[in-house]
Design a protein around this motif. Structure first.
Motif, PDB file in Angstrom:
ATOM      1  N   ILE B  13       8.579  -6.690  -3.400  1.00 33.94           N
ATOM      2  CA  ILE B  13       8.918  -6.448  -4.922  1.00 33.94           C
ATOM      3  C   ILE B  13       9.838  -7.434  -5.446  1.00 33.94           C
ATOM      4  O   ILE B  13      10.455  -6.533  -5.919  1.00 33.94           O
ATOM      5  N   VAL B 147      -0.972  -4.106  -9.932  1.00 38.70           N
ATOM      6  CA  VAL B 147      -0.476  -3.343  -9.020  1.00 38.70           C
ATOM      7  C   VAL B 147      -0.717  -2.748  -8.164  1.00 38.70           C
ATOM      8  O   VAL B 147      -0.179  -2.262  -6.422  1.00 38.70           O
ATOM      9  N   ALA B 148      -2.205  -1.710  -8.327  1.00 35.14           N
ATOM     10  CA  ALA B 148      -3.001  -1.241  -7.578  1.00 35.14           C
ATOM     11  C   ALA B 148      -3.337  -2.113  -6.535  1.00 35.14           C
ATOM     12  O   ALA B 148      -3.297  -2.264  -4.755  1.00 35.14           O
ATOM     13  N   LEU B 151       0.011  -2.679  -3.701  1.00 37.08           N
ATOM     14  CA  LEU B 151       0.103  -2.144  -3.161  1.00 37.08           C
ATOM     15  C   LEU B 151      -0.901  -1.988  -1.790  1.00 37.08           C
ATOM     16  O   LEU B 151      -0.618  -1.653  -0.873  1.00 37.08           O
ATOM     17  N   LYS B 152      -2.259  -1.639  -1.942  1.00 31.92           N
ATOM     18  CA  LYS B 152      -3.389  -2.492  -0.989  1.00 31.92           C
ATOM     19  C   LYS B 152      -3.206  -3.341   0.039  1.00 31.92           C
ATOM     20  O   LYS B 152      -3.322  -2.926   0.948  1.00 31.92           O
ATOM     21  N   SER B 154       0.237  -4.088   0.918  1.00 28.14           N
ATOM     22  CA  SER B 154       1.176  -3.766   1.472  1.00 28.14           C
ATOM     23  C   SER B 154       0.669  -2.393   2.579  1.00 28.14           C
ATOM     24  O   SER B 154       2.396  -2.438   3.057  1.00 28.14           O
ATOM     25  N   GLU B 155       0.650  -1.728   2.011  1.00 22.58           N
ATOM     26  CA  GLU B 155       0.089  -0.933   2.988  1.00 22.58           C
ATOM     27  C   GLU B 155       0.097  -1.056   4.460  1.00 22.58           C
ATOM     28  O   GLU B 155      -0.154  -2.454   5.478  1.00 22.58           O
ATOM     29  N   GLN B 158       6.182  -2.992   5.705  1.00 23.12           N
ATOM     30  CA  GLN B 158       7.179  -2.386   5.697  1.00 23.12           C
ATOM     31  C   GLN B 158       7.409  -3.408   3.951  1.00 23.12           C
ATOM     32  O   GLN B 158       7.175  -4.356   3.754  1.00 23.12           O
ATOM     33  N   THR B 159       8.086  -1.972   3.334  1.00 24.96           N
ATOM     34  CA  THR B 159       7.725  -2.789   1.345  1.00 24.96           C
ATOM     35  C   THR B 159       9.112  -2.231   1.023  1.00 24.96           C
ATOM     36  O   THR B 159      10.036  -1.575   0.789  1.00 24.96           O
TER      37      THR B 159
ATOM     38  N   TYR C  37      -3.370   7.353  -5.029  1.00 21.02           N
ATOM     39  CA  TYR C  37      -2.446   8.051  -4.297  1.00 21.02           C
ATOM     40  C   TYR C  37      -1.582   8.805  -4.892  1.00 21.02           C
ATOM     41  O   TYR C  37      -1.496   9.798  -5.605  1.00 21.02           O
ATOM     42  N   GLN C 158       4.832   4.596   1.750  1.00 23.42           N
ATOM     43  CA  GLN C 158       6.048   3.234   1.240  1.00 23.42           C
ATOM     44  C   GLN C 158       6.542   3.995   0.714  1.00 23.42           C
ATOM     45  O   GLN C 158       6.355   5.148  -0.675  1.00 23.42           O
TER      46      GLN C 158
END
Lengths: 162, 162, 162
Positions: B13, B147-148, B151-152, B154-155, B158-159, C37, C158
């Motif tokens: 991000i 955002v959602a 996040l999906k 990047s599951e 490593q974030t 989440y 995460q």
């Protein structure tokens, strides 16, 4: 292929040289190590100031410009607070509050990190930019690493950029 | 349910518009991509400056206030250093040190990121706030995401928040 | 040992007290919670200002120095923007842009976070340093936690440091 549970692992990219962020990084690192985590600290950019052999303001690295930056940035003892620094008064106040309230100071946290066997790594690329060499750092720095090697050793754990 | 090993994945991000933090983000991204990682860059807030079509100081977005912010923030070439910026002299010095020491400059890193097939995403919410549209960005920006969705995708990797 | 797929989990260490970074933290948190989440927010250092009962500038905590810091830092309503703050004008402009463009403001995001059942935790160590007590915070703060406990509950998800 099936994934087995790894040992718990925390890896921190210590980018910031700010007193408060370094304190956060070392608090997380020592807290994790004390409860059995494998902990990797990868120092880069301003974060390299935290592992300099000379903890005050002193030239470091080869060349004129790196020397100037070395003095301006200083080492661990010269780390400013990221907000409301007031020309260096705030870090002194925080150190006093920490001692008064029996919270480990930044220097004590760094010592604890060494004793807990936390792995210290220095970022190869940032060292090139700033003209720093492994001999500029404290002896606990285990290895100079590139990004790819660091990502590999931090896999399957929690990784934070601070 | 059993979890299989995923392809290695790094998601960043990119919140900051600072020269040094953007350099860190792109160094991590390109280093990861070069060794086989899937890499996702999600630009938001100040980070959106890095993917603006106009890399200098120029108004961007609709409306008076976004226009002012566009000029004040500027694009990639106007990115300040997060500490010791000295009115824009420091980024110039860093660029010089990078060239001198054969380290890729920020602009070269951005080009490398495009060539390595790194995925560029822009944050929908921040674009709304700043009045920016997809056409304000470089064509490599693959998609505008909430955002959602980010996040999906990047599951299980490593974030980092930079 | 075989690892099963966990519920999706996002944990954020909310270290910053900056308006823009807090907005990012709460946007990520609410976006994640809204799509199922489990979300954990761990407030530490400057981030503690976001969960203070008194959202304006007011002394907080025990002792003279913590009191001074309480006034200087203020609560949620006094949060500055990390860049181009212009003595507090910028947060006002951002709030206006957010309302105008139908994007949730920081205060609305915090309210949404509470309604979505996001877990609020306060960092024990930072509270000691700043002389703060649980009663200084909004009632939604579920628990005061140490680093080790937080890392444990954020495992296998995460984790971001903002």
């Amino acid at each position: 292929m099936i994934k087995e549970i790894q040992n718990k692992k925390l890896s921190i990219i210590a980018f910031s040289g700010d007193f408060d962020k370094l304190t956060a990084a070392f608090t997380l690192a020592t807290g994790a190590a004390a409860t059995g985590y494998e902990v990797n600290l990868f120092f880069t950019f301003w974060g390299l100031n935290a592992i300099k052999r000379k903890s005050g303001r002193a030239p470091a690295g080869k060349g004129f410009l790196p020397g100037i930056f070395g003095i301006l940035m200083g080492g661990l003892k010269a780390a400013p607070v990221s907000r409301l620094n007031f020309a260096g008064i705030s870090p002194k106040i925080f150190r006093r509050l920490m001692r008064k309230n029996n919270v480990a100071t930044l220097e004590e946290l760094v010592d604890a990190a060494k004793e807990l066997g936390i792995n210290f790594y220095a970022c190869e690329m940032a060292m090139h930019v700033l003209g720093l060499e492994k001999s500029d750092f404290i002896p606990q720095v285990k290895e100079v690493l590139g990004v790819a090697s660091f990502l590999k050793l931090s896999e399957d754990g929690q990784t934070l950029f601070i």
